[in-house]
Enzyme design. Structure first.
Site, mmCIF file in Angstrom:
data_model
loop_
_atom_site.group_PDB
_atom_site.id
_atom_site.type_symbol
_atom_site.label_atom_id
_atom_site.label_comp_id
_atom_site.label_asym_id
_atom_site.label_seq_id
_atom_site.Cartn_x
_atom_site.Cartn_y
_atom_site.Cartn_z
ATOM 1 N N HIS A 265 0.830 -1.206 0.000
ATOM 2 C CA HIS A 265 0.000 0.000 0.000
ATOM 3 C C HIS A 265 0.871 1.266 0.000
ATOM 4 C CE1 HIS A 265 -3.703 2.273 1.173
ATOM 5 N NE2 HIS A 265 -2.796 3.101 1.666
ATOM 6 N N GLU A 266 1.780 1.330 0.967
ATOM 7 C CA GLU A 266 2.607 2.539 1.073
ATOM 8 C C GLU A 266 3.537 2.673 -0.133
ATOM 9 O OE1 GLU A 266 1.661 4.722 3.096
ATOM 10 O OE2 GLU A 266 0.405 3.440 4.363
ATOM 11 N N HIS A 269 1.745 4.511 -2.793
ATOM 12 C CA HIS A 269 1.831 5.959 -2.575
ATOM 13 C C HIS A 269 3.224 6.458 -2.982
ATOM 14 C CE1 HIS A 269 -1.958 6.676 -0.563
ATOM 15 N NE2 HIS A 269 -1.716 5.820 0.404
ATOM 16 N N GLU A 295 -4.736 7.582 -3.140
ATOM 17 C CA GLU A 295 -5.220 6.309 -2.597
ATOM 18 C C GLU A 295 -5.539 5.321 -3.723
ATOM 19 O OE1 GLU A 295 -4.778 5.980 0.469
ATOM 20 O OE2 GLU A 295 -5.937 4.233 1.081
HETATM 21 ZN ZN ZN Z 1 -3.129 5.172 1.785
#
Ligand code: ZN
Length: 502
Positions: A265-266, A269, A295
């Site tokens: 997830h990170e 980003h 996101e």
């Molecule tokens: Zn996030």
């Protein structure tokens, strides 16, 4: 380039530099700082916020923007100069609406409040956090008035994170997919024993978790020469330049999910920030255009890629080899199902793809009511639990698992939550568009190749930084606006299969 544009660029770069230096302090606060640093750090950040705000609202800057606008008038809409002027003007106008004392006060209170909240959460003690939260909502209401709105104070707040979005539009988008989610969750509830995440809750050596996760995100394309990963209680991504992007994660030795999917997830980003064009670095055009689009990137890598059958057909043998003995009784198919377990549970950050947006809808409705005064801060624990029960059919046994679970409100981030759900919706719209251009993406993912997808994201999204608003970008890519239908279709197909629904 004209003289005024050059001067404007220099001025804006200094403001960006201050912002990035504040981000370093923020990163340090979460990753390295001892508890004793809390109060001085709050003061340091407040001082810098004050200086930065003064610079960002100076008359000189206003004059420069006007002068530079004359120089670039007629420039191509897509050019860096025209975009810089658009964004600089927008930021300036927004900043001018907020008095400097207000900004400094909000920064100071929210920096302190994060510590108070962390203690309250650890001790299940909402009362100790209540006075600060009241102040924060009061200040937020003032902030909304300063920023201005037509229909709902929420509009002024969400506009800071997702430009042009309104409470009414969020409600419309949410209502358009809430019933489908509830229906699918109920259908799965009837057969929930078919899938279990027990295999993920075995003992996984932490160093090995780190090694495996780093291997995955490096394969995805996160560039460790221009980024690093550390540990923090609450995973996040920040950056001080496209060439210095920081992501964090957390590890549990008896639960594989948080580190594994949190890292994906990170990294999603982080790759967005790393992909922002070099020419934009150090300017207000650098980095992600909105939280929703941000996101969409993290959720795409975490879920659409990282929780796909294809990805694990490639990665599972490696995972199994990394943890000798732990997965001997599990094959790739049952592992795939276990990482897609649907569970009604209390904590948003642990929520599966299917229930996640419901957690957001709960927060969105509460924030709207807190802003209008329909719900009082003192009533929050009770109202949270009541509404949670209406949404999910289960009631949080305490506030740590209820209203105290998220850091956002203590940080003054109100109007922020909907961007998570919007990001989920956008992830599928963007992915489908990438797929139409490159039908080979799924088979590449299944062989551990991610560059076609990442290159597409780079050229269609990342490189533009803030040149286009979220709405402009989505229009350019999909030919339309945020639409929950593709995401709902994806969830229906995926979970009908995972749970063998008829
Ligand atoms: Zn996030």
């Amino acid at each position: 380039m004209g003289e005024k544009v050059q001067q404007l660029k220099t001025q804006l770069q200094q403001i960006s530099d201050l912002g990035n230096a504040m981000a370093v302090l923020g990163w340090d606060q979460e990753v390295m700082m001892p508890e004793g640093g809390s109060q001085p750090r709050a003061r340091q950040l407040s001082t810098m916020a004050r200086i930065s705000h003064q610079m960002a609202t100076s008359e000189e800057l206003g004059d420069l923007i006007e002068g530079a606008a004359a120089e670039v008038s007629g420039a191509d809409y897509d050019s860096d100069e025209a975009a810089l002027l658009r964004v600089a003007k927008h930021d300036y106008e927004q900043n001018m609406k907020l008095p400097v004392d207000f900004v400094a006060k909000l920064t100071q209170i929210t920096s302190e409040a994060q510590h108070v909240w962390a203690k309250a959460r650890a001790n299940d003690d909402f009362k100790s956090f209540e006075p600060m939260l009241e102040q924060i909502f009061e200040l937020t209401r003032q902030g909304a008035d300063f920023l201005g709105y037509t229909d709902h104070p929420y509009d002024a707040l969400i506009n800071q994170y997702e430009r042009g979005m309104t409470a009414a539009e969020v409600a419309r988008i949410f209502n358009a997919h809430k019933p489908a989610l509830i229906e699918l969750i109920a259908a799965i509830g009837e057969v929930e024993d078919r899938v279990s995440d027990a295999v993920l809750r075995r003992e996984y050596d932490i160093d090995t978790q780190r090694e495996f996760g780093l291997w995955v995100i490096e394969k995805f394309g996160f560039d460790f020469k221009r980024g690093r990963q550390d540990i923090s209680t609450h995973p996040f991504c920040t950056n001080f330049s496209r060439n210095d992007v920081r992501i964090t994660t957390r590890f549990y030795k008896d639960y594989l999910n948080p580190s594994l999917f949190g890292m994906m997830h990170e990294a999603g980003h982080g790759m967005y920030e790393q992909g922002s064009a070099e020419s934009l670095d150090g300017t207000p055009l650098a980095g992600g255009t909105s939280l929703g689009v941000h996101e969409s990137q993290s959720r795409m890598w975490e879920n659409v890629v990282g929780r796909s059958r294809g990805f694990w057909s490639w990665a599972y043998p490696e995972l199994r080899a990394k943890f000798p003995g732990v997965l001997d009784d599990t094959d790739v198919e049952s592992f795939y199902k276990s990482i897609n377990t649907v569970k009604r549970q209390f904590i948003r950050v642990e929520a599966d793809e299917l229930t996640y947006n419901l957690h957001i809808m709960l927060r969105f409705e509460l924030e709207c009511d807190l802003l209008t005064g329909a719900v009082k801060v003192s009533e929050l624990p009770q109202v949270w639990n009541d509404r949670f029960e209406q949404f999910f059919g289960i009631r949080p046994p305490n506030d740590t698992l209820g209203v105290l679970q998220d850091v956002h409100w203590s940080a003054g981030l109100i109007g922020y939550f909907p961007t998570y759900a919007l990001g989920n919706l956008l992830s599928m719209q963007y992915y489908n568009t990438a797929l139409a251009a490159h039908p080979e993406i799924p088979s590449e993912v299944a062989s551990g190749k991610f560059d076609t997808l990442l290159t597409w994201l780079n050229s269609n999204i990342h490189q533009h930084g803030r040149k286009y608003t979220s709405a402009e970008l989505t229009q350019r890519i999909t030919g339309g606006q945020i639409d929950p239908a593709p995401y709902v279709a994806y969830l229906q197909e995926k979970f009908t299969d995972v749970y063998g629904l008829g």
